[in-house]
Design an enzyme around this catalytic site. Structure first.
Site, PDB file in Angstrom:
ATOM      1  N   TYR A 111       0.862  -1.188   0.000  1.00  7.49           N
ATOM      2  CA  TYR A 111       0.000   0.000   0.000  1.00  7.49           C
ATOM      3  C   TYR A 111       0.889   1.226   0.000  1.00  7.49           C
ATOM      4  CZ  TYR A 111      -3.861  -3.125   0.941  1.00  7.49           C
ATOM      5  OH  TYR A 111      -4.788  -4.123   0.843  1.00  7.49           O
ATOM      6  N   CYS A 112       0.716   2.076  -0.970  1.00  4.84           N
ATOM      7  CA  CYS A 112       1.708   3.114  -1.216  1.00  4.84           C
ATOM      8  C   CYS A 112       1.067   4.417  -1.667  1.00  4.84           C
ATOM      9  CB  CYS A 112       2.675   2.670  -2.316  1.00  4.84           C
ATOM     10  SG  CYS A 112       3.168   0.955  -2.238  1.00  4.84           S
TER      11      CYS A 112
END
Length: 350
Positions: A110-111
């Site tokens: 998750y970025c």
């Protein structure tokens, strides 16, 4: 070779920099990752790898997939099969565990990624990589890939992992990958195994192959948009010329959307935070909103690497699960720099 100078690791921004590992692509795949032994303790690496595997799949499933993964090795293309085999030998562990480790990282990246263009046409690219395992901070590394004695490309990754989610081909392009969150994600391991059998590429392998093979920004975009993948993803790409910036929203078989910079029409930056840009994020996720507000406050006239770092440091863009932040600019490869984020993500500027 002065890697600290090459990678631009001497800066005024406060943070811890990861170790640098040099991978010589002229060596056999089994020998390339030998420098890991100098940068990391193999016993520690083996223990952390076990924690990653345990956190991603139940113990019963781990044992169940070992014989399947052993067969899967036949279908893993080179150079990855050889590199994984060499890493397993260094770690003195079962090759099945290293294969599982490499695919485990494909699940939960998750970025937040931002690509932006300043008033002079300079393109900046920054990303936070988030992962719910704090121990990965101790495995973060910058990797310099050499070919025929020259830097072919650089990237940021975790020890034991042969793929890349972040990288730069000097004087050509930069690229980061963000996981694409959809309502229907399916059975991850089943999808990965069946996809590899049918020659689809893991997200991180395609990114690395593109860094090595693409001739320029346009070529990179075409490769990242078209090749079949094991899962959906966002590829964020920055170039060296004005207007060279894009977010590619990927389905498994091809592009769902291509969203370029449009600086002449106010689109001087693009933000990607795990959700399709044309859809409203969940009420609990404010990263896109905060990032856009911060970028608008900085403005096109003042944006640079330092300002982009400050934007990516703002909560909730940077939070307890943020492992590292990378800033990069393909037009000036010295500006490739990675910061390992301490828990809580302070963003003090000296």
């Amino acid at each position: 070779m002065k890697l600290l100078v090459l990678l631009g690791l001497a800066g005024s921004l406060w943070a811890q920099h990861p170790p640098s590992v040099v991978v010589n692509l002229n060596l056999s795949p089994e020998e390339r990752w030998k420098p890991l032994e100098k940068a990391f303790d193999m016993n520690t690496l083996r223990k952390i790898a076990g924690k990653v595997i345990e956190s991603q799949i139940p113990k019963w499933m781990h044992h169940a997939v070992i014989p399947i993964v052993a067969s899967l090795e036949k279908y893993i293309p080179q150079p990855y099969a050889g590199e994984i085999r060499g890493i397993a030998s260094m770690m003195k562990t079962n090759i099945s565990d290293v294969i599982i480790l490499n695919f485990a990282y494909e699940f939960t990246a998750y970025c937040t990624s931002i690509v932006a263009q300043d008033k002079n046409g300079n393109v900046y690219h920054g990303r936070n990589l988030d992962y719910p395992l704090p121990v990965l901070r101790s495995l973060t590394m910058d990797v310099v890939f050499l070919k025929n004695g020259k830097v072919a490309y650089v990237g940021t990754s975790f020890a034991g992992y042969v793929g890349l989610w972040t990288g730069m081909s000097p004087h050509k392009f930069t690229v980061s990958a963000d996981q694409r969150v959809t309502k229907r994600r399916g059975n991850g391991w089943r999808n990965i195994m069946s996809a590899v059998l049918f020659h689809s590429s893991p997200v991180s392998w395609l990114l690395r192959e593109t860094l090595e093979e693409a001739k320029d920004f346009q070529d990179a975009v075409m490769r990242l948009a078209k090749k079949p993948l094991i899962s959906g993803v966002y590829y964020i790409v920055g170039g060296v010329r004005a207007g060279e910036g894009v977010i590619i929203t990927r389905d498994r078989k091809g592009p769902a959307d291509i969203w370029p910079l449009e600086p002449l029409h106010g689109g001087w930056y693009r933000v990607e935070a795990n959700f399709d840009h044309w859809r409203t994020p969940p009420p609990s996720d404010h990263r896109r909103e905060v990032a856009m507000k911060a970028m608008n406050a900085v403005g096109r006239n003042r944006i640079n690497g330092h300002k982009l770092y400050q934007v990516l440091s703002k909560p909730p863009l940077c939070h307890r699960n943020t492992i590292y932040t990378t800033l990069m600019r393909a037009a000036n490869p010295r500006e490739y720099i990675t910061f390992v984020r301490p828990e809580g993500c302070p963003y003090k500027i000296n």
